[in-house]
Scaffold this motif. Structure first.
Motif, short mmCIF file in Angstrom:
data_model
loop_
_atom_site.label_atom_id
_atom_site.label_comp_id
_atom_site.label_asym_id
_atom_site.label_seq_id
_atom_site.Cartn_x
_atom_site.Cartn_y
_atom_site.Cartn_z
N ASP A 128 10.99 -2.06 5.87
CA ASP A 128 11.75 -0.81 6.05
C ASP A 128 12.65 -0.90 7.30
OD1 ASP A 128 10.82 0.58 3.82
OD2 ASP A 128 9.18 1.56 4.92
N GLY B 127 0.84 -1.20 0.00
CA GLY B 127 0.00 0.00 0.00
C GLY B 127 0.87 1.24 0.00
N PHE B 128 0.27 2.36 -0.38
CA PHE B 128 1.03 3.61 -0.49
C PHE B 128 1.54 4.05 0.87
CE2 PHE B 128 1.57 8.20 -1.52
CZ PHE B 128 2.37 8.04 -2.64
N MET B 129 2.52 4.96 0.88
CA MET B 129 3.01 5.57 2.13
C MET B 129 1.83 6.16 2.90
SD MET B 129 6.29 7.76 0.75
CE MET B 129 5.73 8.11 -0.92
N GLY B 130 1.74 5.81 4.17
CA GLY B 130 0.69 6.39 5.01
C GLY B 130 -0.58 5.58 5.08
N THR B 131 -0.67 4.49 4.34
CA THR B 131 -1.90 3.68 4.44
C THR B 131 -1.97 2.95 5.79
OG1 THR B 131 -0.79 1.93 3.17
CG2 THR B 131 -2.33 3.33 1.96
N GLY B 132 -0.83 2.89 6.50
CA GLY B 132 -0.86 2.35 7.87
C GLY B 132 -0.25 0.98 8.05
N LYS B 133 0.60 0.56 7.12
CA LYS B 133 1.19 -0.80 7.18
C LYS B 133 2.00 -0.99 8.47
CE LYS B 133 3.30 -0.04 3.24
NZ LYS B 133 2.83 1.36 3.01
N THR B 134 2.87 -0.02 8.76
CA THR B 134 3.72 -0.14 9.94
C THR B 134 2.89 -0.01 11.23
OG1 THR B 134 5.61 0.66 8.70
CG2 THR B 134 5.78 0.82 11.09
N SER B 135 1.87 0.82 11.19
CA SER B 135 1.02 1.01 12.38
C SER B 135 0.29 -0.29 12.73
CB SER B 135 0.00 2.11 12.13
OG SER B 135 0.66 3.30 11.77
N GLY C 220 -9.69 3.00 10.11
CA GLY C 220 -8.74 2.99 11.23
C GLY C 220 -7.96 1.70 11.39
N THR C 221 -6.92 1.80 12.19
CA THR C 221 -5.96 0.70 12.36
C THR C 221 -6.62 -0.55 12.95
OG1 THR C 221 -4.29 2.39 12.73
CG2 THR C 221 -3.68 0.16 13.32
N ARG D 74 10.15 10.92 5.16
CA ARG D 74 10.25 10.03 4.00
C ARG D 74 10.87 10.79 2.82
NH1 ARG D 74 5.98 8.54 6.95
NH2 ARG D 74 5.32 6.37 7.05
N ARG E 284 -1.11 12.29 6.45
CA ARG E 284 -0.36 11.48 7.41
C ARG E 284 1.15 11.54 7.20
NH1 ARG E 284 -3.56 5.77 7.67
NH2 ARG E 284 -5.58 6.54 8.39
N GLY F 34 7.52 -1.74 2.30
CA GLY F 34 7.58 -0.29 2.12
C GLY F 34 6.65 0.08 0.96
N GLY F 35 6.22 1.34 0.94
CA GLY F 35 5.26 1.77 -0.08
C GLY F 35 5.72 1.54 -1.51
N1 LIG Z 1 -5.64 4.75 11.23
C1 LIG Z 1 -4.86 5.83 11.34
N2 LIG Z 1 -5.40 7.01 11.72
C2 LIG Z 1 -4.62 8.11 11.83
N3 LIG Z 1 -3.29 8.14 11.59
C3 LIG Z 1 -2.71 7.00 11.23
C4 LIG Z 1 -3.46 5.78 11.07
N4 LIG Z 1 -2.61 4.80 10.67
C5 LIG Z 1 -1.40 5.38 10.58
N5 LIG Z 1 -1.45 6.68 10.92
C6 LIG Z 1 -0.31 7.62 10.95
O1 LIG Z 1 0.14 7.79 9.62
C7 LIG Z 1 1.55 7.84 9.58
C8 LIG Z 1 2.04 6.79 8.61
O2 LIG Z 1 1.63 5.50 9.05
P1 LIG Z 1 2.52 4.22 8.78
O3 LIG Z 1 3.95 4.51 9.10
O4 LIG Z 1 1.88 3.08 9.47
O5 LIG Z 1 2.36 4.09 7.20
P2 LIG Z 1 3.01 3.03 6.22
O6 LIG Z 1 1.91 2.47 5.41
O7 LIG Z 1 3.83 2.06 7.00
O8 LIG Z 1 3.93 3.94 5.29
P3 LIG Z 1 5.29 3.54 4.47
O9 LIG Z 1 4.86 2.97 3.16
O10 LIG Z 1 5.99 4.82 4.28
O11 LIG Z 1 6.05 2.56 5.29
C9 LIG Z 1 2.04 7.63 11.01
O12 LIG Z 1 2.36 8.89 11.56
C10 LIG Z 1 0.86 7.02 11.71
O13 LIG Z 1 0.82 7.37 13.07
#
Ligand SMILES: Nc1ncnc2c1ncn2[C@@H]1O[C@H](COP(=O)(O)OP(=O)(O)OP(=O)(O)O)[C@@H](O)[C@H]1O
Ligand SMILES: O=C(O)C1=C[C@@H](O)[C@@H](O)[C@H](O)C1
Ligand SMILES: [Mg+2]
Length: 161
Positions: free
Chosen positions: A32, A9-17, A145-146, A112, A106, A74-75
Motif C-alpha cells: 500500500d 489478511g483482511f484489513m485490520g489484521t495488523g500487516k502494516t503494524s 497482538g503484534t 480506507r 480497528r 493490502g487486504g
Molecule cells: N495487535 C493490535 N492490537 C490493537 N490494535 C492493532 C493491533 N494491530 C493493529 N492495530 C490497529 O489496527 C489498525 C489497522 O492495523 P494495520 O494498518 O496494521 O492493518 P493492515 O492489516 O495493514 O490493514 P490493510 O489491509 O488495510 O493494510 C491500526 O490502527 C493499528 O494501530
C-alpha cells in the motif's frame, strides 16, 4: 536471499503494524505504501480519481515487481485470482487471521475506501475473502497482538533459512 514471505489478511489484521517491528532487521515493503509512492497520492484519492479496478491493476503489477524479505500486502490482494498463485510460486504466503468484529473495531474510523460501504458490506467482503486468505501456506492467529505475530514470523523465518 531466501524467498520472500508474503503477508496477507483482511484489513485490520495488523500487516502494516507488524512491519514496524520487522524492518529494524529485515528488508520489508508494504505494498500500500509502495502504491502511494508510485501514484503520488494516498489510497483514498487513488480510489476517488481512478477507481477500484485501476487500483487492483496497479497493486497486482507492484506485487510482481517488488523484491524484499517480507512483503506486506493490502487486504484486497486476494481479489485478483492470479495473485495467490503467483505469491505461492515465488515465496511463502502467510495469512494473519483475526475475527471480523476485531478487524472492524480497528478499521471502522479509518479512511480506507471500502469502509465507507458500512459494517454489513465489509462483513460480506470478509466472509467472501476468508476462504481465499486460508489458501495461504501458513495461517497465523493474530489475536494475541503484534509482538506475538512478530515472534511467530521470526520463528518461521529461522526455519526457512
Ligand atoms: N495487535 C493490535 N492490537 C490493537 N490494535 C492493532 C493491533 N494491530 C493493529 N492495530 C490497529 O489496527 C489498525 C489497522 O492495523 P494495520 O494498518 O496494521 O492493518 P493492515 O492489516 O495493514 O490493514 P490493510 O489491509 O488495510 O493494510 C491500526 O490502527 C493499528 O494501530
Ligand atoms: O481490503 C482491501 O480491499 C483494501 C485494503 C487496504 O490495505 C488497501 O489496499 C485498500 O484500502 C483496499
Ligand atoms: Mg496495511
Amino acid at each position: 536471499m531466501s524467498k520472500p514471505f508474503y503477508i496477507i489478511g483482511f484489513m485490520g489484521t495488523g500487516k502494516t503494524s507488524v512491519k514496524r517491528y520487522l524492518e529494524t532487521t529485515n528488508h520489508v515493503v508494504d505494498l500500500d505504501e509502495q502504491l502511494e509512492r508510485h501514484a503520488g497520492m494516498d489510497i483514498p484519492s487513488f480510489f476517488d480519481q481512478h477507481g477500484e479496478v485501476a487500483f487492483r491493476e496497479l497493486e497486482s503489477e507492484l506485487l510482481r515487481s517488488t523484491k524484499a524479505e517480507y512483503i506486506m500486502t493490502g487486504g484486497g490482494i486476494v481479489e485478483r485470482p492470479g495473485n495467490i498463485k503467483w505469491m505461492k510460486a515465488h515465496g511463502t504466503v502467510i495469512a494473519l487471521d483475526l475475527p471480523f468484529e476485531l478487524c472492524w473495531e480497528r478499521i471502522r474510523h479509518s479512511s480506507r475506501p471500502l469502509v465507507k460501504g458500512g459494517k454489513e458490506n465489509v462483513r460480506a467482503l470478509y466472509d467472501r475473502r476468508l476462504p481465499l486468505y486460508r489458501e495461504a501456506d501458513i495461517v497465523l492467529d493474530a489475536s494475541r497482538g503484534t509482538e506475538d505475530v512478530v515472534r511467530q514470523l521470526n520463528r518461521l523465518k529461522e526455519e526457512n533459512e
